[in-house]
Write an enzyme that holds these catalytic residues in place. Sequence first.
Site, PDB file in Angstrom:
ATOM      1  CE  LYS A 174      -1.024  -9.345   4.924  1.00 39.87           C
ATOM      2  NZ  LYS A 174      -2.423  -9.794   4.731  1.00 39.87           N
TER       3      LYS A 174
ATOM      4  CB  SER B 248      -4.144  -6.435   5.556  1.00 36.07           C
ATOM      5  OG  SER B 248      -4.157  -7.840   5.453  1.00 36.07           O
TER       6      SER B 248
ATOM      7  CB  SER C  83      -6.260  -9.276   3.641  1.00 31.75           C
ATOM      8  OG  SER C  83      -6.894  -8.601   4.692  1.00 31.75           O
TER       9      SER C  83
END
Length: 447
Positions: free
Chosen positions: A78, A152, A176
Site C-alpha cells: 500500500k 483505502s 480500510s
Amino acid sequence: MTSWVGRSAVEIAAAVREKRATPREVVAEHLDRIARLDGRVGAFRAVRTEAALAEADGLAARGDLAELPLAGVPLAVKDNLDVRGEPKRNGSAATPDTPAAADHVTVARLRAAGAVVVGLTNVPELCVFGTTDGVHGITRNPWDLTRSAGGSSGGSAAAVAAGMAPIALGNDGMGSLRIPAAACGLVTLKPGYGVLPARIGGGDWFGMSENGPLATTVADARLMCAVLAGTEPSWAPMTGTRRIAVSLRSPVAGVPVDAPFRAAARDAAGVLIKAGHQVRRAEPPYPAALAVTALAHWTAGVAVDAEGLDPALLTRRTRTQAALGRRFLKGVRASTARDALRRRLEPFFAEHDILLTPALARRSPAAEPWHERSWLRNALVNSACSPLSPPWNLTGWPAMSVPFGSLPSGAPCAVQLAGPPGSEQDLLDLAARIESLRPWRRTAPLD
C-alpha cells in the site's frame, strides 16, 4: 510450464524453497499479468518491473533461501508505507516525490522473509475514504469492473483479487483493510492494538490504525501475520467450542444492512453451528453516540496527517475532512469516549467469545471519480456501505473479513468476525473452519 498465478503464497514459497520454481520466474509471471490487466483494474500506482526482477535474482543467491517462509513470493505494498528507493505518495499530489531511504518495518520484515515487492498500490488521498480514486486513477473491483474496489487499501485488494500478487500489505484505520477485502473476496485481519507494528502516518490515527495482510487464503493471512509479528506461525487446529454471537444490524442507527449481507451472516452462523460451536443471536450494546465518536476521530486523524501539506494541492473532499478534523482535534486528544466504549462492550465479550456480523451493509459504490465530489457526498456513501467496521478501530480490538457467498451480481460477499483483545488466533481459526466448509473462489476471472 507451471503457472504460479492464482497460487497461494504458501504454495509458491514451498516451490521456491524446494527449487521447483525460481524467484525470477514467479515474479516475472506476476509482472506480466500486471502489464496485461492493470490497465483495466488500476491497482498499482507504481510497478517495480526492473527492480523486482533484480531483487528476485538477488534472493535466488541467498544462502538461506531454503529457510525463508515467503521465498520468492510477489508482494504488493500500500502506497502509504515506505518502500526503499520508491516515493510514497499516499494518493496525493501534495506529498513529496522523494524516494524513501529505508523500508517501513513491515516491508522490511516481509522482504527479510523472502517476499519481493512488485509495486506500490493505489489509495485514496491520505487513505481517508472507502473508495480508491484520485489523482493516480480509479481502482476497480476485479470481480465487477463497474464497482469500486473499496478503500483505502483498495489497490492492494484489487491486486490480489486480480491475481497480480498472491499477497498484499495494507492497513486499517476505520475499515480500510476489511472494506476492500469484503468487496474483493479476500481474507484480512485487522489485529488488535500493539500486536503488529503500526507506525502509519502522523500517529496511527490516535492508535486506531493497524497494518495487516490481504490474501486469498486464511493460511496466507496467518503466515503474513506471523512474519509481521516476528513469530512462528501456528498451524494447530482449533480445539473446543466457541460462544459466537450473531448480529445482523448496523451499529449506526438509521443505516440498513442489505439482504445479501444479512443472509451471508446467517448462513455463516449455520456453518459454525454444524462445526460444533455455540451460536446465538445477540446484539452488542453499541452506544447511540458511536457515529459521532467515529466521525470525530476519523476527521481528526486526517487533520494530523494533512499538517504541512499544501492545501491547494489536496482534493476538495480531503481539505474539508482536514478542516473538520482540526475542530475536533483538541476534544479527541482529551476524549474518554473510546475507553467508555471498551467498558461498555467488555460484559458482552465476557458472555461471548466472538461476534459474527455482515462485513458490509451494501455493495461498494460505483467506480467513479468520487474525489471530484463533495466531502458530504463521500461521507454519506462511505457510511452507508461500511458502518460495521469502525467500532473495532475505536476499541483497538481485532476484527477480520472472511469471504462468504456471492452477491446477485456474482461479486463476492463477506462476513466479519470480531473479538476481544488477544482473540486474533481464534478469529483466524474460525475463518479457517469456514474456508474448509465453504471454500471461496480465489481469483477474479479477468482473462
